[in-house]
Design a protein around this motif. Structure first.
Motif, PDB file in Angstrom:
ATOM      1  N   THR A  86       0.855  -1.186   0.000  1.00  0.00           N
ATOM      2  CA  THR A  86       0.000   0.000   0.000  1.00  0.00           C
ATOM      3  C   THR A  86       0.889   1.234   0.000  1.00  0.00           C
ATOM      4  OG1 THR A  86      -0.088   0.232   2.411  1.00  0.00           O
ATOM      5  CG2 THR A  86      -1.757  -1.200   1.381  1.00  0.00           C
TER       6      THR A  86
ATOM      7  N   GLU B 240       1.149   3.428   2.137  1.00  0.00           N
ATOM      8  CA  GLU B 240       1.696   3.683   3.465  1.00  0.00           C
ATOM      9  C   GLU B 240       3.114   3.144   3.607  1.00  0.00           C
ATOM     10  OE1 GLU B 240       1.987   5.381   7.044  1.00  0.00           O
ATOM     11  OE2 GLU B 240       0.293   5.627   5.645  1.00  0.00           O
TER      12      GLU B 240
ATOM     13  N   ASP C  87       5.517   3.106   1.307  1.00  0.00           N
ATOM     14  CA  ASP C  87       6.445   4.086   0.755  1.00  0.00           C
ATOM     15  C   ASP C  87       6.484   5.367   1.579  1.00  0.00           C
ATOM     16  OD1 ASP C  87       8.045   3.353  -1.472  1.00  0.00           O
ATOM     17  OD2 ASP C  87       6.264   3.151  -2.713  1.00  0.00           O
ATOM     18  N   ILE C  88       5.375   5.726   2.179  1.00  0.00           N
ATOM     19  CA  ILE C  88       5.349   6.922   3.030  1.00  0.00           C
ATOM     20  C   ILE C  88       6.276   6.732   4.224  1.00  0.00           C
ATOM     21  CG2 ILE C  88       3.894   8.281   4.597  1.00  0.00           C
ATOM     22  CD1 ILE C  88       1.590   7.832   2.578  1.00  0.00           C
ATOM     23  N   ARG C  89       6.212   5.556   4.853  1.00  0.00           N
ATOM     24  CA  ARG C  89       7.097   5.291   5.996  1.00  0.00           C
ATOM     25  C   ARG C  89       8.563   5.238   5.548  1.00  0.00           C
ATOM     26  NH1 ARG C  89       2.908   1.510   7.336  1.00  0.00           N
ATOM     27  NH2 ARG C  89       4.210  -0.180   6.541  1.00  0.00           N
TER      28      ARG C  89
ATOM     29  N   HIS D 114       9.896   8.694   5.074  1.00  0.00           N
ATOM     30  CA  HIS D 114      10.215   9.284   6.380  1.00  0.00           C
ATOM     31  C   HIS D 114      11.583   8.807   6.872  1.00  0.00           C
ATOM     32  CE1 HIS D 114       8.749  10.319  10.719  1.00  0.00           C
ATOM     33  NE2 HIS D 114       9.519  11.256  10.204  1.00  0.00           N
TER      34      HIS D 114
ATOM     35  N   VAL E 246       3.133   9.498  -3.872  1.00  0.00           N
ATOM     36  CA  VAL E 246       3.662   9.175  -2.539  1.00  0.00           C
ATOM     37  C   VAL E 246       3.961  10.459  -1.776  1.00  0.00           C
ATOM     38  CG1 VAL E 246       5.607   8.158  -1.276  1.00  0.00           C
ATOM     39  CG2 VAL E 246       4.610   6.939  -3.220  1.00  0.00           C
TER      40      VAL E 246
ATOM     41  N   HIS F  89       0.729  12.433  -0.635  1.00  0.00           N
ATOM     42  CA  HIS F  89       0.071  11.813   0.517  1.00  0.00           C
ATOM     43  C   HIS F  89       0.958  11.915   1.765  1.00  0.00           C
ATOM     44  CE1 HIS F  89      -3.601  10.102  -1.171  1.00  0.00           C
ATOM     45  NE2 HIS F  89      -2.921   9.815  -2.270  1.00  0.00           N
ATOM     46  N   ALA F  90       2.269  11.741   1.587  1.00  0.00           N
ATOM     47  CA  ALA F  90       3.183  11.754   2.729  1.00  0.00           C
ATOM     48  C   ALA F  90       3.277  13.136   3.371  1.00  0.00           C
ATOM     49  CB  ALA F  90       4.574  11.296   2.293  1.00  0.00           C
TER      50      ALA F  90
ATOM     51  N   THR G 184       1.411  14.531   6.482  1.00  0.00           N
ATOM     52  CA  THR G 184       1.706  14.163   7.866  1.00  0.00           C
ATOM     53  C   THR G 184       3.197  14.218   8.211  1.00  0.00           C
ATOM     54  OG1 THR G 184       1.758  11.828   7.202  1.00  0.00           O
ATOM     55  CG2 THR G 184      -0.324  12.675   8.057  1.00  0.00           C
TER      56      THR G 184
ATOM     57  N   ALA H  71      -6.164   4.630  -2.769  1.00  0.00           N
ATOM     58  CA  ALA H  71      -5.978   5.821  -1.924  1.00  0.00           C
ATOM     59  C   ALA H  71      -6.715   7.046  -2.463  1.00  0.00           C
ATOM     60  CB  ALA H  71      -4.491   6.124  -1.783  1.00  0.00           C
TER      61      ALA H  71
END
Length: 276
Positions: free
Chosen positions: A76, A78, A80-82, A85, A105, A108-109, A112, A206
């Protein structure tokens, strides 16, 4: 250019290529690559941007590419977002550039993560169902039958990012893929097409209205290639409309591969933006 392998939040690892680290210490720009490419495809772009900024540019291989960990089957956005980070923390960087799927990515990233300046080029983000993939059942039937040349042709025509190549009849494009199978580009496309389809499905999963993107950084630059497929502009226009501080520009003469080709106009636009 230097190469690092960094550990991730879940015990995996990512390959990070840094260009221009010798120019200046401190925060750089993190590049989030598109689907059917690797970090090395951005070498010219990273070199030019680093020289223009006098700062390092960090391009990382997302999972399933280079020496990074494999991409999971239940992938998902998420994940790639993590990972983004983790790269930001490792490089002490707060400026981010995302291309195509990497732009999705990044968008959406940045809602947050501690991103200060965000720039995207042709982000493959789905806003109010702007991205569709009605072709995926045909792709899956072709892969199940072991016809990877046809499957790749369906993928290329579906995403529309290959310019004139993507407008070829499916039979001709299938033949072209067969003839190119032994070339470096042909091999790379085959290696990445499974990841690419997972990522397109993740973008669609998403999908959201434009309003939540109001959480993006005040300083957001949206760039769309003049010759890129129209659906990129549909989502970007909706996001720009709800962001009071964003900038929106159409890059003359450029298609979806603009960052790979790294024209001076794009480098100038980004260096001005990231210089504040």
């Amino acid at each position: 250019m230097t190469r690092d392998i960094i550990m991730t939040h879940d015990g995996g690892h990512l390959e990070v290529l840094t260009t221009g680290g010798e120019l200046a210490a401190g925060s750089g720009v993190v590049v989030v690559p598109a689907s059917m490419v690797t970090a090395t495809d951005y070498q010219r772009f990273a070199q030019k941007l680093s020289e223009a900024l006098g700062r390092p540019v960090h391009t990382f291989n997302r999972r399933g590419r280079g020496d990074s960990s494999p991409q999971s089957e239940d992938y998902t956005l998420e994940a790639d977002i993590r990972d983004l980070h983790d790269v930001m923390k490792h490089t002490s960087s707060t400026d981010v550039f995302g291309h195509s799927f990497g732009g999705a990515v990044a968008l959406h990233a940045a809602r947050t993560l501690p991103v200060e300046r965000l720039a995207v080029y042709d982000p493959a983000v789905s806003v109010n169902h702007s991205v569709k993939a009605d072709w995926t059942p045909d792709y899956e039937r072709a892969t199940a039958a072991g016809d990877y040349d046809r499957a790749l042709a369906i993928l290329i025509k579906g995403v529309e990012t290959g310019g004139a190549f993507a407008r070829m009849p499916l039979s001709m494009l299938t033949l072209a893929n067969k003839l190119a199978a032994g070339t470096p580009l042909g091999k790379q496309m085959r290696e990445l097409m499974t990841c690419g389809v997972r990522e397109i499905k993740a973008v669609i999963a998403a999908d959201m209205p434009a309003e939540p993107f109001v959480e993006l950084p005040l300083e957001t630059l949206i760039v769309v290639g003049e010759k890129s497929p129209a659906y990129f502009g549909v989502a970007c226009g909706q996001i720009h409309d709800i962001l009071s501080g964003s900038s929106y520009t159409i890059l003359p003469g450029s298609g979806h591969d603009g960052p790979i080709k790294a024209p001076e106009k794009l480098i100038s636009e980004l260096s001005e933006f990231f210089s504040g």
